[in-house]
Design a protein around this motif. Structure first.
Motif, short mmCIF file in Angstrom:
data_model
loop_
_atom_site.label_atom_id
_atom_site.label_comp_id
_atom_site.label_asym_id
_atom_site.label_seq_id
_atom_site.Cartn_x
_atom_site.Cartn_y
_atom_site.Cartn_z
N PRO A 188 -18.89 92.03 109.98
CA PRO A 188 -19.18 90.81 109.20
C PRO A 188 -20.68 90.62 108.96
CG PRO A 188 -17.58 90.34 110.92
CD PRO A 188 -18.06 91.74 111.15
N ASP A 189 -21.51 90.93 109.96
CA ASP A 189 -22.95 90.80 109.78
C ASP A 189 -23.48 91.78 108.74
OD1 ASP A 189 -23.55 88.63 111.42
OD2 ASP A 189 -23.76 89.88 113.20
N ARG A 190 -22.98 93.00 108.77
CA ARG A 190 -23.40 93.99 107.76
C ARG A 190 -23.00 93.53 106.36
NH1 ARG A 190 -20.78 97.87 110.81
NH2 ARG A 190 -19.69 98.64 108.96
N LEU A 191 -21.81 92.97 106.24
CA LEU A 191 -21.36 92.46 104.94
C LEU A 191 -22.24 91.31 104.46
CD1 LEU A 191 -17.51 92.57 105.59
CD2 LEU A 191 -18.75 93.95 103.89
N ILE A 192 -22.57 90.40 105.36
CA ILE A 192 -23.42 89.25 105.00
C ILE A 192 -24.81 89.74 104.59
CG2 ILE A 192 -24.60 87.22 105.91
CD1 ILE A 192 -22.03 86.68 107.56
N GLU A 193 -25.39 90.62 105.39
CA GLU A 193 -26.73 91.12 105.07
C GLU A 193 -26.75 91.88 103.75
OE1 GLU A 193 -29.65 90.37 106.59
OE2 GLU A 193 -28.36 89.00 107.71
N SER A 194 -25.73 92.68 103.50
CA SER A 194 -25.65 93.41 102.24
C SER A 194 -25.53 92.44 101.07
CB SER A 194 -24.46 94.36 102.25
OG SER A 194 -24.63 95.33 103.24
N THR A 195 -24.73 91.41 101.24
CA THR A 195 -24.56 90.41 100.19
C THR A 195 -25.85 89.66 99.93
OG1 THR A 195 -22.22 90.21 100.78
CG2 THR A 195 -23.15 88.44 99.44
N ARG A 196 -26.57 89.31 101.00
CA ARG A 196 -27.86 88.62 100.84
C ARG A 196 -28.80 89.45 99.98
NH1 ARG A 196 -30.63 87.47 106.28
NH2 ARG A 196 -32.08 86.48 104.88
N GLU A 197 -28.92 90.72 100.30
CA GLU A 197 -29.82 91.60 99.54
C GLU A 197 -29.37 91.74 98.09
OE1 GLU A 197 -32.78 93.24 100.36
OE2 GLU A 197 -32.70 91.84 102.03
N LEU A 198 -28.09 91.92 97.89
CA LEU A 198 -27.58 92.10 96.52
C LEU A 198 -27.72 90.83 95.70
CD1 LEU A 198 -24.51 94.31 97.40
CD2 LEU A 198 -26.43 94.99 95.94
N LEU A 199 -27.49 89.66 96.30
CA LEU A 199 -27.68 88.41 95.57
C LEU A 199 -29.12 88.28 95.12
CD1 LEU A 199 -25.55 85.90 97.70
CD2 LEU A 199 -25.09 86.61 95.34
N TRP A 200 -30.05 88.67 95.98
CA TRP A 200 -31.47 88.58 95.66
C TRP A 200 -31.82 89.56 94.53
CZ3 TRP A 200 -35.78 89.35 99.91
CH2 TRP A 200 -37.00 88.85 99.43
N GLU A 201 -31.25 90.75 94.59
CA GLU A 201 -31.56 91.78 93.59
C GLU A 201 -30.84 91.59 92.27
OE1 GLU A 201 -30.51 95.54 95.34
OE2 GLU A 201 -31.80 95.18 97.08
#
Length: 195
Positions: A4-17
């Motif tokens: 779940p943490d990896r999914l959240i972190e990946s989503t954070r980066e992708l939302l920013w990009e």
């Protein structure tokens, strides 16, 4: 790091990009190195995962801001430290980026943590400015709420200028200009040929 943490972190980066629309479940899973069913096992879907990512971003930014604004030093020094803190100016602000995303703004649920963070930050900055006004750090006629909004507008506008020009110098110029306006009269930098 848990799935779940990896999914959240990946989503954070992708939302920013890429923003909300550009953040596909496939891209999230690829970046997280997670299996196809992982997202739906831990989250109800992309909106639920995006909400967790936005909340985490807002929480991290709140902690970073409080570390600077709550640090020792005069109110002016703390505002200056907030404005001059290290940022990836060419990448922009992860929260500011979300305010430009029509899908985030159209969703009351996704917009809420963005608005809550910006409201908190405005209030926190206003309290530092009011403290400085009372101590003589800032001009007595300054309104904390108005100056807090001006600080936020300078930061967000500085990101826009930096990204448009491809240079962090535009952000730095905006910060220097605001700090010159906020400095007590005796501390303002002299300008050649003016006066």
């Amino acid at each position: 790091m848990s799935t779940p943490d990896r999914l959240i972190e990946s989503t954070r980066e992708l939302l920013w990009e890429r923003g909300y629309v550009g953040t596909s479940p496939k891209a999230i899973l690829e970046r997280a190195g997670a299996g196809q069913g992982s997202m739906y096992h831990h989250f109800r879907g992309k909106p639920d995962l995006a909400l967790a990512a936005i909340r985490r971003t807002a929480e991290e930014m709140r902690t970073t801001a409080e570390d600077v604004l709550g640090s020792p030093g005069s109110p002016y020094e703390r505002v200056e430290a907030y404005l001059r803190r290290e940022r990836d100016t060419l990448r922009g602000c992860p929260i500011g980026r979300l305010t430009m995303d029509a899908d985030v703004i159209a969703s009351a649920e996704l917009r809420a943590p963005v608005d809550e963070f910006l409201t908190w930050l405005r209030g926190r900055l206003a309290s530092v400015v009011e403290e400085g006004r009372e101590q003589g750090d800032f001009a007595p006629g300054l309104d904390g709420e108005e100056i807090a909004s001006t600080i936020l507008a300078t930061v967000q506008g500085g990101y826009v200028l930096a990204r448009a020009s491809g240079s962090p110098a535009a952000f730095d110029t905006a910060v220097r200009g605001l700090l010159a306006l906020l400095a007590p009269a005796g501390d303002r930098p002299a300008r050649g040929g003016q006066g």
